[in-house]
Structure formats: structure tokens, C-alpha cells
Design an enzyme around this catalytic site. Structure first.
Site, PDB file in Angstrom:
ATOM      1  N   ARG A   1     -16.255  -2.386  -2.023  1.00  0.00           N
ATOM      2  CA  ARG A   1     -15.025  -3.102  -2.322  1.00  0.00           C
ATOM      3  C   ARG A   1     -15.231  -4.015  -3.526  1.00  0.00           C
ATOM      4  NH1 ARG A   1     -14.330  -5.982   3.345  1.00  0.00           N
ATOM      5  NH2 ARG A   1     -16.514  -6.367   2.840  1.00  0.00           N
TER       6      ARG A   1
ATOM      7  N   ASP B   1      -2.995  -2.105  -8.954  1.00  0.00           N
ATOM      8  CA  ASP B   1      -4.435  -1.884  -8.863  1.00  0.00           C
ATOM      9  C   ASP B   1      -4.756  -0.443  -9.231  1.00  0.00           C
ATOM     10  OD1 ASP B   1      -4.668  -4.469  -8.051  1.00  0.00           O
ATOM     11  OD2 ASP B   1      -5.004  -4.025  -5.932  1.00  0.00           O
TER      12      ASP B   1
ATOM     13  N   LYS C   1      -8.117   2.493   5.437  1.00  0.00           N
ATOM     14  CA  LYS C   1      -7.736   1.083   5.419  1.00  0.00           C
ATOM     15  C   LYS C   1      -6.431   0.872   6.152  1.00  0.00           C
ATOM     16  CE  LYS C   1      -6.209   1.713   0.615  1.00  0.00           C
ATOM     17  NZ  LYS C   1      -6.455   1.283  -0.772  1.00  0.00           N
TER      18      LYS C   1
ATOM     19  N   ARG D   1      -7.001  -4.807 -11.938  1.00  0.00           N
ATOM     20  CA  ARG D   1      -5.702  -5.424 -11.661  1.00  0.00           C
ATOM     21  C   ARG D   1      -4.914  -5.462 -12.981  1.00  0.00           C
ATOM     22  NH1 ARG D   1      -3.666  -8.999  -8.082  1.00  0.00           N
ATOM     23  NH2 ARG D   1      -4.353  -7.392  -6.613  1.00  0.00           N
TER      24      ARG D   1
ATOM     25  N   LYS E   1       0.822  -1.210   0.000  1.00  0.00           N
ATOM     26  CA  LYS E   1       0.000   0.000   0.000  1.00  0.00           C
ATOM     27  C   LYS E   1       0.860   1.264   0.000  1.00  0.00           C
ATOM     28  CE  LYS E   1      -4.215  -1.978   1.900  1.00  0.00           C
ATOM     29  NZ  LYS E   1      -3.819  -3.390   1.710  1.00  0.00           N
TER      30      LYS E   1
ATOM     31  N   GLU F   1      -2.765   0.561  -5.284  1.00  0.00           N
ATOM     32  CA  GLU F   1      -1.947  -0.437  -4.596  1.00  0.00           C
ATOM     33  C   GLU F   1      -1.005  -1.070  -5.616  1.00  0.00           C
ATOM     34  OE1 GLU F   1      -2.869  -4.288  -1.698  1.00  0.00           O
ATOM     35  OE2 GLU F   1      -4.276  -2.600  -1.777  1.00  0.00           O
TER      36      GLU F   1
ATOM     37  N   ARG G   1     -12.271  -5.770 -11.032  1.00  0.00           N
ATOM     38  CA  ARG G   1     -13.054  -6.371  -9.953  1.00  0.00           C
ATOM     39  C   ARG G   1     -14.163  -5.389  -9.587  1.00  0.00           C
ATOM     40  NH1 ARG G   1      -8.006  -7.483  -7.442  1.00  0.00           N
ATOM     41  NH2 ARG G   1      -7.702  -5.268  -7.769  1.00  0.00           N
TER      42      ARG G   1
ATOM     43  N   ASN H   1       0.795  -4.644  -5.802  1.00  0.00           N
ATOM     44  CA  ASN H   1       0.910  -5.958  -5.173  1.00  0.00           C
ATOM     45  C   ASN H   1       2.136  -6.693  -5.699  1.00  0.00           C
ATOM     46  OD1 ASN H   1      -1.959  -6.454  -3.755  1.00  0.00           O
ATOM     47  ND2 ASN H   1      -2.242  -5.297  -5.639  1.00  0.00           N
TER      48      ASN H   1
END
Length: 318
Positions: free
Chosen positions: A233, A273, A160, A210, A125, A281, A225, A283
Site C-alpha cells: 500500500r 488515484d 478491499k 493522486r 471506489k 479510485e 505515494r 476521491n
């Protein structure tokens, strides 16, 4: 090549969607041999090299009994052509220690992907803060007053934890500020833990995309997503619907800027993301979505990944 996958227990795999399984399947198809282990099976003893209890496996093609594996045996990590660290988050103290053991194995000659130092130095993050031109208004703080001022400025915000995964611990607070104090106390534990706060991006209704970057280059399709019902979310783990789409011009711009940086740091695979035009983000621990993208578009992401892995091992060996 002889490949060692360090991952979660095989019995926990959902092979119809698991990205590590897709990597294994493509690697075996090409004639590479597969070995598996778990982080708790890595060992380093004084005067010796880093080893692990491992199992050599063969994929059967039968979804009800999808692999054959003999008994465990011990092996040096440096003896494999490549070690793939695919343990899912959380990035806790044990994951942290595993990166140190893997880094020692590197010093002994192991080739580890993604690089242990890169995993350790690249919090998923916080990493976005290095690229301010691609992110929305974002604050990282322990201080409740800072959060209140950020909310007063931006009105509609997302809070978050820095160590969350799969959408866990994400809260939205609207202009009325309802429960902001309580949510802040829950996440920052009365000032003991840092929290990320971001301006809410309404483009989330179109999906949290993603974007996969392999060997510094983007996969041509992303997986959006999309939140369902009243959920904010989009994470698949929280019921989001995954829809594969071609990359947009903005997605490609982001990937062109981030890809070479991530590759240079030893991140063979990363999942960026993106909501709307903003990165949320990066990942690097165990990015997913290979199978969903291939099923919907025909783009063989696992093949792209094994191509990049073979090239990286060849370069390292050369």
C-alpha cells in the site's frame, strides 16, 4: 466571501500537511472570512432553515496556537457565500444524513462544495466502474465463488472493502491463493458485504499517484505515494512516501476525460488515484495532498482551488 468549513475538530488538524488548513490559509490571505463547524452541529428544525453551531476563526500564523476562535453561535447555512464540506471519511450513515441536511440547505440558497448529492451518489471506489477504459480488471461482488474465479483468472489480486479509507482492509493474494478463503470471509462477512477485487498492478512500486482535479482541470503535478519496505500500500497513512511529479501523458488523458464529467456533477475538487495507467479510485469527500505538492514543486494548489471556488460562487450568484 464568508466561508463555512464543515470539517473534523480543529484540534485534530495536522496543519503542516492538512489540505483544509491550506484552503483556509489562502482564503484568509485573500481577505475572506472563515467560519467552522462539524457535521454533528448541523440542525434542521420544523418550520425553520438548516442551521449549525459555528465558530468564526482567525488563523494566527503561530503553529503552536494556530487559530483564535470566540464562542460558538448559531447561523443559517444559506447565509454563507460558500459551504465547504471537508469532513474526512468514513462515509457512514451519519455522513449520509449530513448530505441530506446540506442538500436541504441548498434548497434554501446555500452554495455547497462539493455538492451533497454528488458526494452521496459518487461512491469513491465504485465510481471507477463508470470509466472501464481507464481501469484494470475489476470485480465487485459478495460471492466467494466469484472471487475464487477472478483469482483463478488473474492469479495475483487485491481485495478491499468498498468503505475503506487510508489503505485500511487491503489484502494481496498471490498465485498460490494462500488465505484467499479467510480473507474473503473477513471482508465479505460470509456474503453480507460487497468486496472490490482487482488485478494486482505491479506498477505500484512506482507509486499510487493522486491526480487532483479542480474545477474540471488537473493540477499539473501529482503526488505519487510510494510503498515502503514490503508494504503493497502506498497510502501516506500506512507509511507511504509522497513524491511530487509532473503529470504523465496518460494522467492528462484520464483527467481530460474525467474532469468535465466530475465538474458537471458538482464536484469542484476530486482526487483521482492512478497506478501505472489505471484509475483505482476517485476521491470526492475530502481529497488531500495540497501541501505536499506545493512544498516539493512550488505549485500553489490552494490558490488554484480558491480561484475555482471564487469563480464557482460568482457564477452561482450571477
Amino acid at each position: 466571501m464568508e466561508l463555512l468549513f464543515i470539517a473534523d475538530p480543529l484540534h485534530s488538524f495536522k496543519i503542516y500537511k492538512d489540505t483544509t488548513f491550506a484552503m483556509m490559509r489562502e482564503a484568509q490571505r485573500r481577505g475572506h472570512t472563515l467560519t467552522v463547524s462539524e457535521p454533528q452541529h448541523i440542525m434542521w428544525q420544523r418550520g425553520s432553515k438548516v442551521s449549525a453551531r459555528v465558530q468564526d476563526i482567525r488563523l494566527t500564523g503561530d503553529p503552536t496556537h494556530w487559530y483564535d476562535a470566540p464562542a460558538q453561535h448559531s447561523a443559517w447555512l444559506a447565509d454563507f457565500d460558500a459551504v465547504l464540506m471537508r469532513k474526512d471519511p468514513p462515509f457512514d450513515s451519519e455522513y449520509f444524513y449530513a448530505t441530506h441536511l446540506l442538500e436541504q440547505a441548498e434548497r434554501e440558497g446555500a452554495r455547497v462544495f462539493n455538492k451533497p448529492r454528488a458526494l452521496r451518489d459518487h461512491p469513491e471506489k465504485l465510481a471507477i466502474m463508470e470509466f472501464p477504459q481507464f481501469i484494470g480488471p475489476t470485480l465487485v461482488t459478495r460471492d466467494a465463488g466469484d472471487i475464487q474465479r477472478f483469482h483463478a483468472q488473474h492469479q495475483d489480486i487485491i481485495l478491499k472493502p468498498l468503505d475503506g479509507m487510508g489503505g485500511m482492509g487491503i489484502f494481496r493474494v498471490g498465485p498460490d491463493g494462500l488465505n484467499l478463503g479467510s480473507i474473503t470471509e473477513t471482508l465479505n462477512r460470509h456474503g453480507a458485504r460487497s468486496v472490490m477485487v482487482q488485478k494486482f498492478l505491479p506498477e505500484i512500486v512506482e507509486g499510487d499517484k493522486r491526480v487532483l482535479i479542480i474545477g474540471g482541470k488537473p493540477v499539473p503535478f501529482c503526488l505519487a505515494r510510494i510503498p515502503q519496505g514490503r508494504e503493497v500500500r502506498g497510502n501516506l497513512a500506512t507509511g507511504g512516501k509522497g513524491v511530487a511529479r509532473p503529470l504523465s501523458a496518460r494522467d492528462r488523458e484520464i483527467a481530460a476525460a474525467l474532469g468535465p464529467v466530475l465538474q458537471q456533477r458538482g464536484l469542484l475538487l476530486a482526487g483521482v488515484d492512478v497506478i501505472g495507467d489505471c484509475v483505482t479510485e476517485i476521491n470526492v469527500t475530502s481529497p488531500t495532498c495540497f501541501q505536499e505538492i506545493q512544498e516539493q514543486t512550488g505549485c500553489d494548489v490552494a490558490s488554484l482551488f480558491i480561484d475555482a471556488l471564487e469563480a464557482a460562487v460568482a457564477t452561482h450568484s450571477g
